[in-house]
Design a protein around this motif. Sequence first.
Motif, PDB file in Angstrom:
ATOM      1  N   ILE A   1      18.498 -40.531 -13.580  1.00 44.27           N
ATOM      2  CA  ILE A   1      19.497 -41.279 -14.350  1.00 44.27           C
ATOM      3  C   ILE A   1      19.473 -40.701 -15.768  1.00 44.27           C
ATOM      4  CG2 ILE A   1      20.167 -43.550 -15.234  1.00 44.27           C
ATOM      5  CD1 ILE A   1      18.576 -44.746 -12.840  1.00 44.27           C
TER       6      ILE A   1
ATOM      7  N   THR B   1      21.325 -40.416 -19.619  1.00 44.61           N
ATOM      8  CA  THR B   1      22.301 -40.987 -20.553  1.00 44.61           C
ATOM      9  C   THR B   1      22.108 -40.284 -21.900  1.00 44.61           C
ATOM     10  OG1 THR B   1      23.101 -43.017 -21.548  1.00 44.61           O
ATOM     11  CG2 THR B   1      20.767 -42.952 -21.126  1.00 44.61           C
TER      12      THR B   1
ATOM     13  N   LEU C   1      21.784 -49.753 -17.354  1.00 41.72           N
ATOM     14  CA  LEU C   1      21.673 -48.526 -16.558  1.00 41.72           C
ATOM     15  C   LEU C   1      21.231 -48.823 -15.124  1.00 41.72           C
ATOM     16  CD1 LEU C   1      19.906 -46.181 -19.144  1.00 41.72           C
ATOM     17  CD2 LEU C   1      22.306 -46.126 -18.426  1.00 41.72           C
TER      18      LEU C   1
ATOM     19  N   ALA D   1      23.227 -47.990 -11.666  1.00 39.47           N
ATOM     20  CA  ALA D   1      22.586 -47.112 -10.668  1.00 39.47           C
ATOM     21  C   ALA D   1      22.460 -47.834  -9.333  1.00 39.47           C
ATOM     22  CB  ALA D   1      21.216 -46.670 -11.176  1.00 39.47           C
TER      23      ALA D   1
END
Lengths: 158, 190
Positions: free
Chosen positions: A44, A46, A80, A84
């Motif tokens: 993940i 960002t 997040l 996800a």
Amino acid sequence: MAQLRHPEMRGLIEGDRGRVMPSTRLAELLEEWQKDPHGSTSVIETDGQVAGHVRMGWWWDALTPWLDVVITPERRRGGLATEAARRSLAHLFESTPAHVVHASTPGWNAGGLAFADRIGFERAGVMRRTGIRDGRYTDTVHFELMRSRWEQAHAAGR
Amino acid sequence: MPLVGERVRLREVRPEDFPLLVSIRNDVDTQGWSRTLPPDYTLEMIEKRYGGRDFEYRRDSAMFMIETIDDDLTIGSISYTELVDRMEATIGIAVLSEHWGLGASGEACQLLLRFLFVELGLRVVRLWTQSGNVRAVRSAEKLGFTVAVRHREAIFKGGGYFDNLVMDLLREEWYALHPDLEDHLVDHFR
């Protein structure tokens, strides 16, 4: 790799059983995850930085895959994990034969427990004495999300 | 501590047991507790799995054959896997159906549990079964196990869905059922 080495990640890495894992073992683990033909591991990201990882697995049975979302401590509470998890669940229910998706988290992980509830998972039970932490036995809480429940929530635009 | 009870004894796997292990593995009705595997396992596969084991001091699993004491019949196998030192293990048993209901399986489990708690000093023992196997659930409850996790409709077998059950038994729960035994393990973590 740095994310997995974070001291607050202890107990949240699959297979660490709450114990400190040597870096070499963590490196091996990453390689195993990448090579796993019956699962998928995604980072993940960002703002160009690693914020966590999401894993799905269906080695034992494609009917009952599992989902694991782990966010680096500094990046939590930013939505997040929710994004996800939602994307991963959509993949499992829309592109695989999944009938129910399983997940689990240590009983001490209040954030993880609340997150699972929020995403729509239901509690399937508690496995007792799965580790030791701060001088006490710890448990593992198991969750399930049935396809019917996911479809219902999805239809309602959840 | 020999693993010997009144009706059965547990002993190591020998080459002459391989045909029996193949037949247990290939019985679709009784094999395992979860996803059905194709009943095409061969003697060679079983030989490779159980015949080629190396001597090791670090062990996280073990498998025994169950033998009747009266007539030396080998009736099944019992094992533990996923051993975490001084913490936990998961047990599994497979007995030929003609020997069910005679108390042999229960005694075999008791012998193994005694080994795991008394000799290996475990704090919890687990087993996995499924809601369709009512006999197994009842036997486990008789041994002191309780259902810890029930995953609904997680098993598809025989054309229908069943719940996957994880059952566990804590060390002190097992000792409470065996007042003749005294537990000297110091437990710092309760």
